[in-house]
Design a protein around this motif. Structure first.
Motif, short mmCIF file in Angstrom:
data_model
loop_
_atom_site.label_atom_id
_atom_site.label_comp_id
_atom_site.label_asym_id
_atom_site.label_seq_id
_atom_site.Cartn_x
_atom_site.Cartn_y
_atom_site.Cartn_z
N TYR A 33 34.31 41.14 27.58
CA TYR A 33 33.64 39.99 28.60
C TYR A 33 32.28 40.31 27.60
CZ TYR A 33 36.86 41.43 32.86
OH TYR A 33 37.67 41.69 33.61
N TYR A 35 28.57 38.05 29.13
CA TYR A 35 27.69 38.00 29.85
C TYR A 35 26.18 37.60 29.93
CZ TYR A 35 31.83 39.69 32.99
OH TYR A 35 32.71 39.74 33.78
N PRO A 43 24.86 38.56 36.43
CA PRO A 43 25.43 38.32 35.54
C PRO A 43 26.45 37.41 35.50
CG PRO A 43 25.99 40.64 35.69
CD PRO A 43 25.99 39.77 36.50
N ARG A 48 35.57 36.03 27.80
CA ARG A 48 36.36 36.56 28.56
C ARG A 48 37.50 36.83 26.57
NH1 ARG A 48 41.28 38.36 31.25
NH2 ARG A 48 41.26 36.42 32.24
N ALA A 99 41.08 43.17 35.28
CA ALA A 99 41.57 43.48 37.12
C ALA A 99 40.51 44.80 37.53
CB ALA A 99 42.74 42.71 37.37
N ASN B 31 40.83 41.99 43.08
CA ASN B 31 39.61 43.27 43.48
C ASN B 31 38.61 42.94 43.55
OD1 ASN B 31 38.68 43.71 41.55
ND2 ASN B 31 40.81 44.43 40.74
N GLN B 33 34.60 45.03 43.23
CA GLN B 33 33.60 46.02 42.53
C GLN B 33 32.28 45.81 42.88
OE1 GLN B 33 34.97 46.37 38.58
NE2 GLN B 33 36.82 44.99 38.59
N LEU B 48 35.39 50.43 42.97
CA LEU B 48 36.23 49.26 42.93
C LEU B 48 37.61 49.01 44.39
CD1 LEU B 48 38.82 48.27 40.24
CD2 LEU B 48 39.79 48.41 42.54
N ARG B 50 40.65 47.64 45.74
CA ARG B 50 41.68 46.26 45.81
C ARG B 50 41.63 45.03 47.65
NH1 ARG B 50 43.73 47.62 41.88
NH2 ARG B 50 43.69 50.20 40.65
N ASP B 92 37.38 40.21 41.33
CA ASP B 92 38.64 39.81 40.57
C ASP B 92 39.44 38.48 40.40
OD1 ASP B 92 41.18 41.84 39.08
OD2 ASP B 92 40.15 39.82 38.80
N GLY B 94 41.97 35.91 39.26
CA GLY B 94 42.50 35.44 37.69
C GLY B 94 42.55 36.84 36.32
N SER B 95 42.30 37.36 37.09
CA SER B 95 41.52 39.14 36.27
C SER B 95 40.26 38.79 35.27
CB SER B 95 42.51 39.15 34.90
OG SER B 95 43.92 38.88 35.32
N THR B 96 39.58 37.83 35.77
CA THR B 96 37.78 37.45 35.32
C THR B 96 36.72 38.22 36.20
OG1 THR B 96 39.09 36.13 33.97
CG2 THR B 96 36.04 35.59 34.56
N LEU B 97 36.11 39.41 35.96
CA LEU B 97 34.82 39.56 37.38
C LEU B 97 33.70 38.69 37.09
CD1 LEU B 97 34.28 43.34 36.27
CD2 LEU B 97 36.29 42.46 37.99
N THR B 98 33.99 38.00 37.83
CA THR B 98 32.61 37.02 38.74
C THR B 98 31.26 38.14 39.86
OG1 THR B 98 33.94 35.23 38.35
CG2 THR B 98 32.14 35.10 39.55
N PHE B 99 30.05 38.03 39.02
CA PHE B 99 29.33 38.76 39.71
C PHE B 99 28.73 37.89 40.80
CE2 PHE B 99 29.18 43.42 37.90
CZ PHE B 99 29.82 42.39 36.29
#
Lengths: 113, 109
Positions: A33, A35, A43, A48, A99, B31, B33, B48, B50, B92, B94-99
């Motif tokens: 990634y 950010y 971030p 990705r 994930a 999930n 985190q 993490l 789930r 998480d 769609g497998s993208t981590l968004t903060f």
């Protein structure tokens, strides 16, 4: 085990100049990634990668930003030309698979003057 | 865009007290985190949880997840001055981590 390595740590450039950031992820991590983090904010995802494929670049300003991940390992993020609003910390992170827990580098603090 | 939103934005407590931070999000997740960021440093993964889990513990950390309310909480028990940092939830999707924007925690001795 070495963590995610980013360079440079700090960069000061004049507006309209190009700049590049480099990231070496943890060995074996397929997901990478980039950010951007502004002061006092969380971030924000730029791009990705899964191996060498960019699977989510919807937030990447493609008019001036580009990225590549050659051979699915190291990655570079480039800005050309830089604008004052690009001043931020650019963070690289990697994870073993989608994930899962992400490991972050120390970031590159960019100042555009 | 930021999917998660932490509350409160800032929290100031004394050493030994418990700290609770909340995170609300908008869409279904795989999930959730939690990460910590010390000033000027990179983010460090804490825990993490789930989507099919409701509670998880790790040392002094306790995380809960309520998918019906699209919310999570992070509890730090018996806080220490070294816990002073910003805490972020990341979803998480769609497998993208968004903060989220984070909670700034200050623990005074």
């Amino acid at each position: 085990e070495a963590g995610v390595v980013q360079s440079p740590r700090y960069k000061i450039i004049e507006k309209k100049q190009p700049v590049a950031f480099w990231c070496n992820p943890i060995s074996g991590h397929n997901t990478l990634y980039w950010y951007r983090q502004n002061l006092g904010q969380g971030p924000e995802l730029l791009i990705r990668y899964e191996n060498e494929e960019a699977v989510d670049d919807s937030q990447l300003p493609k008019d001036r930003f580009s990225a590549e991940r050659l051979k699915g390992v190291d990655s570079t993020l480039k800005i050309q030309p830089a604008e004052l609003g690009d001043s931020a910390v650019y963070l690289c992170a990697s994870s073993f698979r989608q994930a899962s827990e992400a490991f972050f580098g120390q970031g590159t603090r960019l100042t555009v003057v | 865009s930021q999917q998660g939103e932490e509350d409160p934005q800032a929290l100031s407590i004394q050493e030994g007290e418990n700290a609770t931070m909340n995170c609300s999000y908008k869409t279904s997740i795989n999930n959730l985190q939690w990460y910590r960021q010390n000033s000027g440093r990179g983010l460090v993964h804490l825990i993490l949880i789930r989507s099919n889990e409701r509670e998880k513990h790790s040392g002094r950390l306790r995380v809960t997840l309520d998918t019906s309310k699209k919310s999570s909480s992070l509890l730090i028990t018996a806080s220490r001055a070294a816990d002073t940092a910003s805490y972020f939830c990341a979803t998480d999707v769609g497998s993208t981590l968004t903060f989220g924007k984070g909670t700034m925690l200050l623990v005074s001795p």
